[in-house]
Design an enzyme around this catalytic site. Structure first.
Site, PDB file in Angstrom:
ATOM      1  N   ASP A 292      45.641  31.711  10.465  1.00 53.59           N
ATOM      2  CA  ASP A 292      47.069  31.132  10.143  1.00 53.59           C
ATOM      3  C   ASP A 292      47.740  32.188   9.945  1.00 53.59           C
ATOM      4  O   ASP A 292      47.368  33.561   9.412  1.00 53.59           O
ATOM      5  CB  ASP A 292      46.906  30.221   8.870  1.00 53.59           C
ATOM      6  CG  ASP A 292      48.011  29.411   8.387  1.00 53.59           C
ATOM      7  OD1 ASP A 292      48.648  29.399   9.520  1.00 53.59           O
ATOM      8  OD2 ASP A 292      48.289  29.394   7.190  1.00 53.59           O
ATOM      9  N   LYS A 293      49.426  32.173   9.866  1.00 48.48           N
ATOM     10  CA  LYS A 293      50.125  33.100   9.591  1.00 48.48           C
ATOM     11  C   LYS A 293      50.413  33.257   8.127  1.00 48.48           C
ATOM     12  O   LYS A 293      49.848  34.130   7.166  1.00 48.48           O
ATOM     13  CB  LYS A 293      51.503  33.126  10.137  1.00 48.48           C
ATOM     14  CG  LYS A 293      52.469  34.132  10.211  1.00 48.48           C
ATOM     15  CD  LYS A 293      53.544  34.293  11.155  1.00 48.48           C
ATOM     16  CE  LYS A 293      54.644  33.477  10.338  1.00 48.48           C
ATOM     17  NZ  LYS A 293      55.250  33.713   9.141  1.00 48.48           N
TER      18      LYS A 293
ATOM     19  N   PHE B 294      60.668  16.339   3.381  1.00 45.77           N
ATOM     20  CA  PHE B 294      60.327  17.118   4.421  1.00 45.77           C
ATOM     21  C   PHE B 294      59.058  16.529   5.557  1.00 45.77           C
ATOM     22  O   PHE B 294      58.131  15.993   4.905  1.00 45.77           O
ATOM     23  CB  PHE B 294      59.909  18.613   4.080  1.00 45.77           C
ATOM     24  CG  PHE B 294      59.837  19.413   5.250  1.00 45.77           C
ATOM     25  CD1 PHE B 294      60.535  19.983   6.150  1.00 45.77           C
ATOM     26  CD2 PHE B 294      58.240  19.596   5.776  1.00 45.77           C
ATOM     27  CE1 PHE B 294      60.364  20.736   6.901  1.00 45.77           C
ATOM     28  CE2 PHE B 294      58.093  20.543   6.745  1.00 45.77           C
ATOM     29  CZ  PHE B 294      59.046  21.064   7.472  1.00 45.77           C
TER      30      PHE B 294
ATOM     31  N   ARG C  84      62.075  34.519   8.416  1.00 49.14           N
ATOM     32  CA  ARG C  84      62.056  33.078   8.603  1.00 49.14           C
ATOM     33  C   ARG C  84      63.452  32.549   8.299  1.00 49.14           C
ATOM     34  O   ARG C  84      63.990  32.738   7.317  1.00 49.14           O
ATOM     35  CB  ARG C  84      61.112  32.357   7.545  1.00 49.14           C
ATOM     36  CG  ARG C  84      60.757  31.164   7.803  1.00 49.14           C
ATOM     37  CD  ARG C  84      59.667  30.544   6.804  1.00 49.14           C
ATOM     38  NE  ARG C  84      59.279  29.121   7.279  1.00 49.14           N
ATOM     39  CZ  ARG C  84      58.284  28.511   6.734  1.00 49.14           C
ATOM     40  NH1 ARG C  84      57.532  29.128   5.981  1.00 49.14           N
ATOM     41  NH2 ARG C  84      58.190  27.237   6.850  1.00 49.14           N
TER      42      ARG C  84
ATOM     43  N   ASP D 159      54.938  28.288  12.067  1.00 47.90           N
ATOM     44  CA  ASP D 159      56.152  28.891  11.887  1.00 47.90           C
ATOM     45  C   ASP D 159      56.966  28.997  13.147  1.00 47.90           C
ATOM     46  O   ASP D 159      56.592  28.693  14.245  1.00 47.90           O
ATOM     47  CB  ASP D 159      56.193  30.123  11.257  1.00 47.90           C
ATOM     48  CG  ASP D 159      57.399  30.590  10.552  1.00 47.90           C
ATOM     49  OD1 ASP D 159      58.379  30.081  11.027  1.00 47.90           O
ATOM     50  OD2 ASP D 159      57.245  31.723   9.496  1.00 47.90           O
TER      51      ASP D 159
ATOM     52  N   ALA E 161      45.658  25.027   3.696  1.00 46.73           N
ATOM     53  CA  ALA E 161      46.848  24.006   3.453  1.00 46.73           C
ATOM     54  C   ALA E 161      46.784  22.991   4.455  1.00 46.73           C
ATOM     55  O   ALA E 161      46.759  21.769   4.194  1.00 46.73           O
ATOM     56  CB  ALA E 161      48.004  24.681   3.220  1.00 46.73           C
TER      57      ALA E 161
END
Length: 655
Positions: free
Chosen positions: A198-199, A323, A379, A445, A571
């Site tokens: 994952d990033k 969200f 980002r 992302d 997560a």
């Protein structure tokens, strides 16, 4: 649901009121989420309840309700939909109690070898009986000697001996802060030849820092600004959007919520005030959460007007659309103090927000500006605004669907956030590459941000090209198609058939990587299944991937004989962590129990340690297996020969 919260004993759907819930037990995400009541009227209302579709209205078993908000005189109510092992927590516990069996070649071959030994033992068993009868040996001795052959040939101590290496490896892993709930998987770690990372929170730091803002003015962008809290911007729609479009809440006097929302809100310097229980009880509708600038700042618009000179610039958040990772956006409906109309503010992924805005309000240089930032690894979040009709009442807004509000908006500009690389990342990836272990990045992302991070950490080296595979689903008479283009010069290759792909790949130099978005991955999986395996063989970056797509990717990699490791912060990686041959969670939250391995070190330096110990345990298992098998065969041959001359090892030793 009591006002001071509770731990949910079942899955239930909210029908009255709002709850703030900590779902870290299930998702690994420590940020509290807001759950709203199931819409009963309006366009969002549906005929039947669906647990996947209505997740934001569902309270899950094992999660903690921190606070509730309610109408005056009404309790916060929820209807129980699932209990016991049928709940989300129940399914998680079931997967731990009864994990998917590990299909490991060493164990398969060991069972086959034992079957062969059973066959050999059967031959020796029959030979001993026949020979003993011919030599007129007593029946009792025949039974003992013939059964002895079987226990000699098939070593009963083999399973215990093979776990010795695993036990010592598990003990050594514990010393370096890696805990294991499935010891049999330690051996599999020794054969890992591909690791997915994952990033955010894994390769890069968890938190984001605000680098700056860039507001849209007409058909162009104004120069970047580093300070969003300066007085000249207080009355702007841009800062109002930053201050109100979030899901933050006060828990025991402290602001709590998504780290990105916290950074964005704190950059404005504004203050958030939530209604108390007494204020809520005095009014029939729910009292709104209010945001306002610090008391010493009076907006310029108010200074020039004597009627509003002493009126504070307060914004009440009337309705919130949380969200959604599927929609990649969130929005709020607000009313500014003294205004007759309401406003809608939207924030989300720039590509998504730009589509929802009036095209004349989106700067012409939008794509180029976005690419400039994402290529540097920033980002980027886009903001938009819309003034709603004056006739819209408070109650009418509560029943409107988000699709009616999130349309025809005015583009406001971009927020640029910086996500720093973890110090250990580049060194660990270099070590894995030297060991010929392939590494992939699987993130939610932006594509160009992910490619930039992949280059910075050495996953994609400077001299290697990256080709983005972009797929479009079928539209009317147009069939589904794939477009291939380089990130460096946007040169497009329009081959979308399998033959075209093969032709293009043979013409390419060896040093290239594919990058695939979640949207393109879904289209390729559905319309080009014959390309999926070929694509993942050369793909290194997977961006905008939903949690279930991460799991799908792990399954595809396993189908082409990769032994797959997955490393994430727990997560939204729970599914992939469970599905991989070796899942390593960097989170110590309860959701990490879904993963076979949990590291107390919050960086990827645990991955080489795990592979190293896995290889050590695997070699030990091989050596023990060879030793046990050889001594069984030697003893079998010796005893069979001695039986043929009517003697035993015991008699020889006695003599």
């Amino acid at each position: 649901i009591p006002a001071n919260g509770m731990i949910m004993p079942c899955d239930a759907v909210l029908i009255h009121g709002t709850c703030i819930v900590n779902e870290s037990m299930l998702t690994g995400e420590s940020v509290p989420v807001t759950k709203t009541s199931l819409p009963s009227v309006g366009e969002d209302a549906s005929d039947s309840y669906n647990i996947e579709e209505h997740k934001r209205h569902t309270l899950f078993c094992g999660t903690r309700v921190i606070q509730t908000r309610f109408y005056a005189g009404e309790l916060v109510k929820a209807v129980v939909v699932r209990t016991g092992f049928s709940t989300e927590k129940g399914q998680l516990v079931r997967s731990i109690l009864f994990p998917k069996p590990t299909d490991f070649k060493l164990y398969r071959d060991a069972y086959l070898f034992l079957l062969c030994l059973v066959g050999v033992a059967g031959i020796g068993f029959i030979y001993t009986i026949v020979l003993s009868i011919m030599h007129k040996v007593p029946a009792k001795t025949i039974i003992i000697e013939s059964l002895d052959i079987i226990t000699i040939t098939v070593p009963p101590a083999l399973p215990a001996a093979m776990t010795a290496g695993i036990v010592y490896a598990q003990r050594r892993l514990k010393h370096v802060g890696i805990f294991c709930i499935s010891p049999q998987r330690i051996n599999i770690c020794g054969q890992l030849n591909l690791v997915c990372f994952d990033k955010t929170g894994t390769l890069t730091e968890d938190g984001l820092d605000l680098w700056g803002i860039q507001r849209a003015e007409g058909d162009s962008f104004s120069p970047p600004e580093s300070d969003a809290a300066k007085e000249s911007l207080v009355n702007s729609a841009f800062v109002a959007c930053m201050a109100s479009c979030h899901s933050l809440t006060n828990i025991e006097g402290e602001l709590s919520g998504d780290p990105l929302d916290l950074k964005m809100f704190s950059a404005t310097g504004w203050i958030l005030e939530e209604p108390t229980e007494e204020e809520t009880a005095l009014h029939n509708p729910i009292m709104p959460t209010v945001v306002r600038p610090p008391k010493h700042i009076v907006p310029e618009a108010n200074q020039n007007n004597p009627l509003t000179q002493n009126m504070p610039c307060e914004i009440g958040i009337v309705r919130q659309f949380p969200f959604s990772s599927a929609l990649q956006r969130m929005s709020v409906v607000v009313r500014r103090l003294g205004e007759k109309h309401m406003d809608a503010y939207l924030k989300g992924a720039p590509e998504v927000v730009a589509v929802l805005c009036k095209q004349q309000t989106v700067p012409e240089s939008f794509t180029e500006t976005l690419e400039t930032y994402t290529r540097q690894g920033f980002r980027v979040i886009a903001l938009a605004h819309r003034q709603l009709e004056s006739k819209l009442s408070w109650h009418k807004v509560q029943s409107l669907s988000r699709d009616l509000i999130e349309t025809n908006m005015d583009f406001l500009g971009l927020i640029i956030m910086q996500n720093k690389m973890k110090v250990e990342t580049a060194g660990v990836l270099r070590e894995l590459r030297k060991a010929n272990i392939r590494t992939l990045m699987v993130t939610g992302d932006n594509m160009l941000t992910a490619i930039s991070v992949a280059r910075d950490c050495g996953m994609v080296r400077t001299h290697e090209k990256v080709i983005i595979a972009d797929a479009v689903p079928p539209k009317e008479s147009q069939p589904a198609s794939i477009t291939w283009h380089y990130t460096e010069n946007n040169q497009t290759i329009k081959d979308h058939q399998e033959e075209g792909y093969d032709k293009r790949v043979t013409q390419l130099e060896h040093k290239y990587h594919f990058a695939v978005s979640g949207k393109a991955f879904a289209v390729i999986m559905e319309h080009f299944p014959q390309l999926v395996q070929k694509l993942v063989l050369r793909a290194t970056v997977f961006a905008r991937m939903a949690p279930d797509q991460k799991t799908q990717l792990v399954e595809v990699l396993q189908s082409i004989d990769y032994t797959v490791g997955m490393c994430g912060d727990g997560a939204n990686d729970c599914g992939a962590l469970k599905r991989a041959h070796s899942g390593i969670s960097l989170s110590e939250l309860e959701a990490s129990v879904a993963s076979p391995f949990t590291s107390t070190t919050p960086n990827i330096s645990c991955v080489p340690n795990l592979i190293r110990e896995g290889r050590a345990a695997l070699i030990t298992s091989f050596c023990v297996f060879k030793f046990m098998a050889l001594y069984s065969i030697i003893q079998y041959v010796s005893v069979t020969l001695l039986y043929s001359v009517s003697t035993t090892l015991f008699l020889i030793l006695t003599l």
